[in-house]
Write a protein that holds these residues in place. Structure first.
Motif, PDB file in Angstrom:
ATOM      1  N   VAL A  63      -8.303   1.874   2.906  1.00 30.47           N
ATOM      2  CA  VAL A  63      -8.681   0.611   2.262  1.00 30.47           C
ATOM      3  C   VAL A  63      -8.600  -0.515   3.282  1.00 30.47           C
ATOM      4  CG1 VAL A  63      -7.899   1.293  -0.046  1.00 30.47           C
ATOM      5  CG2 VAL A  63      -6.313   0.151   1.506  1.00 30.47           C
ATOM      6  N   PRO A 121       1.525   5.107  -2.214  1.00 32.92           N
ATOM      7  CA  PRO A 121       0.989   5.990  -3.256  1.00 32.92           C
ATOM      8  C   PRO A 121       1.604   5.661  -4.608  1.00 32.92           C
ATOM      9  CG  PRO A 121       1.566   7.247  -1.289  1.00 32.92           C
ATOM     10  CD  PRO A 121       2.110   5.861  -1.085  1.00 32.92           C
ATOM     11  N   LEU A 174       0.839  -1.204   0.000  1.00 30.67           N
ATOM     12  CA  LEU A 174       0.000   0.000   0.000  1.00 30.67           C
ATOM     13  C   LEU A 174       0.873   1.252   0.000  1.00 30.67           C
ATOM     14  CD1 LEU A 174      -2.757  -0.974   2.597  1.00 30.67           C
ATOM     15  CD2 LEU A 174      -2.965  -0.957   0.111  1.00 30.67           C
ATOM     16  N   LEU A 178      -9.424  -3.527  -4.760  1.00 34.79           N
ATOM     17  CA  LEU A 178      -8.113  -4.164  -4.901  1.00 34.79           C
ATOM     18  C   LEU A 178      -8.344  -5.579  -5.417  1.00 34.79           C
ATOM     19  CD1 LEU A 178      -6.503  -2.921  -1.547  1.00 34.79           C
ATOM     20  CD2 LEU A 178      -6.573  -1.782  -3.782  1.00 34.79           C
ATOM     21  N   LYS A 222      -4.530   3.578  -9.781  1.00 34.33           N
ATOM     22  CA  LYS A 222      -3.421   3.571  -8.835  1.00 34.33           C
ATOM     23  C   LYS A 222      -3.823   4.278  -7.551  1.00 34.33           C
ATOM     24  CE  LYS A 222       0.208   3.441 -12.380  1.00 34.33           C
ATOM     25  NZ  LYS A 222       1.444   4.080 -12.908  1.00 34.33           N
ATOM     26  N   LEU A 223      -3.208   3.860  -6.458  1.00 28.59           N
ATOM     27  CA  LEU A 223      -3.512   4.422  -5.154  1.00 28.59           C
ATOM     28  C   LEU A 223      -2.973   5.841  -5.010  1.00 28.59           C
ATOM     29  CD1 LEU A 223      -2.676   1.390  -2.833  1.00 28.59           C
ATOM     30  CD2 LEU A 223      -4.956   2.336  -3.245  1.00 28.59           C
ATOM     31  N   ASP A 224      -3.718   6.665  -4.300  1.00 30.34           N
ATOM     32  CA  ASP A 224      -3.256   7.975  -3.870  1.00 30.34           C
ATOM     33  C   ASP A 224      -3.026   7.945  -2.369  1.00 30.34           C
ATOM     34  OD1 ASP A 224      -3.321   9.554  -6.288  1.00 30.34           O
ATOM     35  OD2 ASP A 224      -5.509   9.375  -6.217  1.00 30.34           O
ATOM     36  N   GLY A 256     -11.984   0.084  -0.796  1.00 29.38           N
ATOM     37  CA  GLY A 256     -12.052   1.340  -0.084  1.00 29.38           C
ATOM     38  C   GLY A 256     -13.169   1.343   0.946  1.00 29.38           C
ATOM     39  N   VAL A 286      -3.555   4.784   3.175  1.00 32.70           N
ATOM     40  CA  VAL A 286      -2.339   4.868   2.366  1.00 32.70           C
ATOM     41  C   VAL A 286      -1.605   6.162   2.709  1.00 32.70           C
ATOM     42  CG1 VAL A 286      -1.396   4.952   0.031  1.00 32.70           C
ATOM     43  CG2 VAL A 286      -3.423   3.541   0.518  1.00 32.70           C
ATOM     44  N   VAL A 341      -5.968   7.511   1.071  1.00 37.18           N
ATOM     45  CA  VAL A 341      -7.058   6.626   0.650  1.00 37.18           C
ATOM     46  C   VAL A 341      -7.153   5.487   1.664  1.00 37.18           C
ATOM     47  CG1 VAL A 341      -7.893   5.041  -1.123  1.00 37.18           C
ATOM     48  CG2 VAL A 341      -6.807   7.185  -1.784  1.00 37.18           C
ATOM     49  N   PRO A 379     -11.300   2.423  -3.986  1.00 39.24           N
ATOM     50  CA  PRO A 379     -10.952   1.506  -5.061  1.00 39.24           C
ATOM     51  C   PRO A 379     -11.213   0.055  -4.682  1.00 39.24           C
ATOM     52  CG  PRO A 379      -8.995   2.075  -3.834  1.00 39.24           C
ATOM     53  CD  PRO A 379     -10.112   2.886  -3.232  1.00 39.24           C
ATOM     54  N   TYR A 397      -3.799  -0.798  -8.209  1.00 36.66           N
ATOM     55  CA  TYR A 397      -4.747  -1.569  -7.396  1.00 36.66           C
ATOM     56  C   TYR A 397      -4.495  -3.062  -7.545  1.00 36.66           C
ATOM     57  CZ  TYR A 397      -7.475   2.834  -7.600  1.00 36.66           C
ATOM     58  OH  TYR A 397      -7.888   4.133  -7.526  1.00 36.66           O
TER      59      TYR A 397
END
Length: 367
Positions: free
Chosen positions: A324, A268, A266, A310, A317-319, A299, A346, A322, A308, A272
């Motif tokens: 999860v 940034p 996890l 996974l 893509k992860l920010d 998420g 994240v 976020v 998102p 996913y």
């Protein structure tokens, strides 16, 4: 918070304008609450040309539905039986709107037709998942609500583990956990609490039965707390009464390794599907390719299952910021299984990496 809600609505307005619509009608409850601060039953939000309005069937009560943004005018329908969405479309037309973006993925066909009949000159466009996309990255106030919800869930689970479990039913344990969530300040459970024992353990989404806890069982628990509308999730697996058998230790260690791999992925910018792959490969390499959950995590926020996803085919893509879940599991038919589930946020490596919100021990305890 008024400035926060206004800024969210302005971001949505910019997206709508770029798509050719000056006005928008938001009907999905979680999206209404995100933009307006409250989502009374049946309420809708109109992003109008002159002003934004929250349309309700009655006055908001300000309880579990939240409290409306004070800067937002609330329009209560004059009598029962009216549709706030239809009333909002009528106002949009009166404001001089030519088009109205609506959430087609949420509106029923009957409601869509009703809006078209009351405002036939209003061109209806699709807002799509614009609000859901805005909701993916959380601000620190939202993360704070998730953090408190996670603390409540940890407290409820910790107290249950200190009680006598042998002889009690899955259903009884689930009800007790949900009561403890409320006792510690939750709005309520984030979702239906899952308790699985023996051959039911490790099954994702297992609905509690009247099966009683027995010595030597795996006991898997998945619960979550809702706090100010925000929902978190935790899942743990334990052994009842005696030292775990060799096969239980082996299976638990495997799922723990998969969950750790998912957590460590996890970052940034991570795709996913790469997070899913990190956890799934651990289980695949041990021969558990059949019957695995369709995703490794998802998420969380105003809904317990948000973007998102996974999953193996997920795009994106992860920010940072976020939240999860990472929740791999293995279930062996007739024997039981293991599921370990955490809620994390994240964060970049410079900030310490992913922030773990659910902190109940992941050690394989014999209760």
């Amino acid at each position: 918070m008024s400035e926060v809600y206004a800024a969210r609505r302005e971001r949505l307005r910019e997206r709508c304008t770029a798509g050719g619509s000056a006005t928008a009608l938001v009907t999905r409850p979680a999206n209404v609450r995100y933009l307006a601060g409250a989502a009374p039953r049946g309420a809708v939000l109109l992003l109008g040309r002159g002003e934004d309005l929250l349309f309700c069937g009655g006055r908001p009560t300000g309880d579990e539905e939240g409290r409306p943004d004070q800067a937002l005018r609330v329009q209560a329908l004059p009598g029962p039986g009216g549709d706030p969405a239809v009333a909002a479309a009528d106002v949009a037309l009166a404001q001089g709107a030519e088009s109205l973006a609506v959430e087609e993925h949420h509106l029923t066909m009957a409601r869509h037709r009703a809006i078209g009949s009351v405002a036939p000159r209003l061109r209806l466009a699709d807002l799509g998942g614009a609000v859901e996309q805005l909701r993916v990255v959380k601000d620190e106030e939202e993360i704070s609500c998730l953090r408190i919800g996670a603390e409540i869930a940890d407290q409820a689970l910790g107290e249950l583990l200190e009680s006598i479990l042998v002889g009690r039913t899955e259903r009884h344990l689930a009800l007790e956990l949900e009561r403890r969530l409320v006792d510690h300040g939750a709005d309520g459970p984030a979702f239906a609490t899952s308790v699985g024992t023996g051959p039911n353990s490790g099954r994702r989404g297992h609905r509690p039965t009247d099966r009683r806890v027995e010595e030597g069982d795996f006991l898997s628990v998945c619960l979550g707390a809702a706090y100010r509308g925000y929902r978190c999730e935790i899942g743990r697996t334990f052994v009842i009464g005696t030292s775990p058998a060799d096969w239980q230790i082996e299976l638990y260690d495997l799922v723990f390794a998969a969950q750790r791999a998912g957590r460590e992925a996890l970052t940034p910018g991570a795709a996913y599907r790469d997070v899913d792959r990190a956890a799934r490969q651990v289980l695949d390499s041990a021969g558990y390719t059949e019957g695995l959950p369709p995703l490794t995590g998802h998420g969380v926020g105003l809904e317990i299952d948000e973007e998102p996803q996974l999953a193996p085919a997920a795009m994106g893509k992860l920010d940072a910021c976020v939240p999860v879940t990472v929740e791999p599991g293995v279930h062996l038919p007739g024997r039981g299984g293991v599921r370990i589930d955490d809620t994390l946020v994240v964060r970049p490596e410079a900030d310490g990496g992913p922030e773990l919100l659910t902190i109940t021990t992941k050690e394989l305890l014999a209760l």
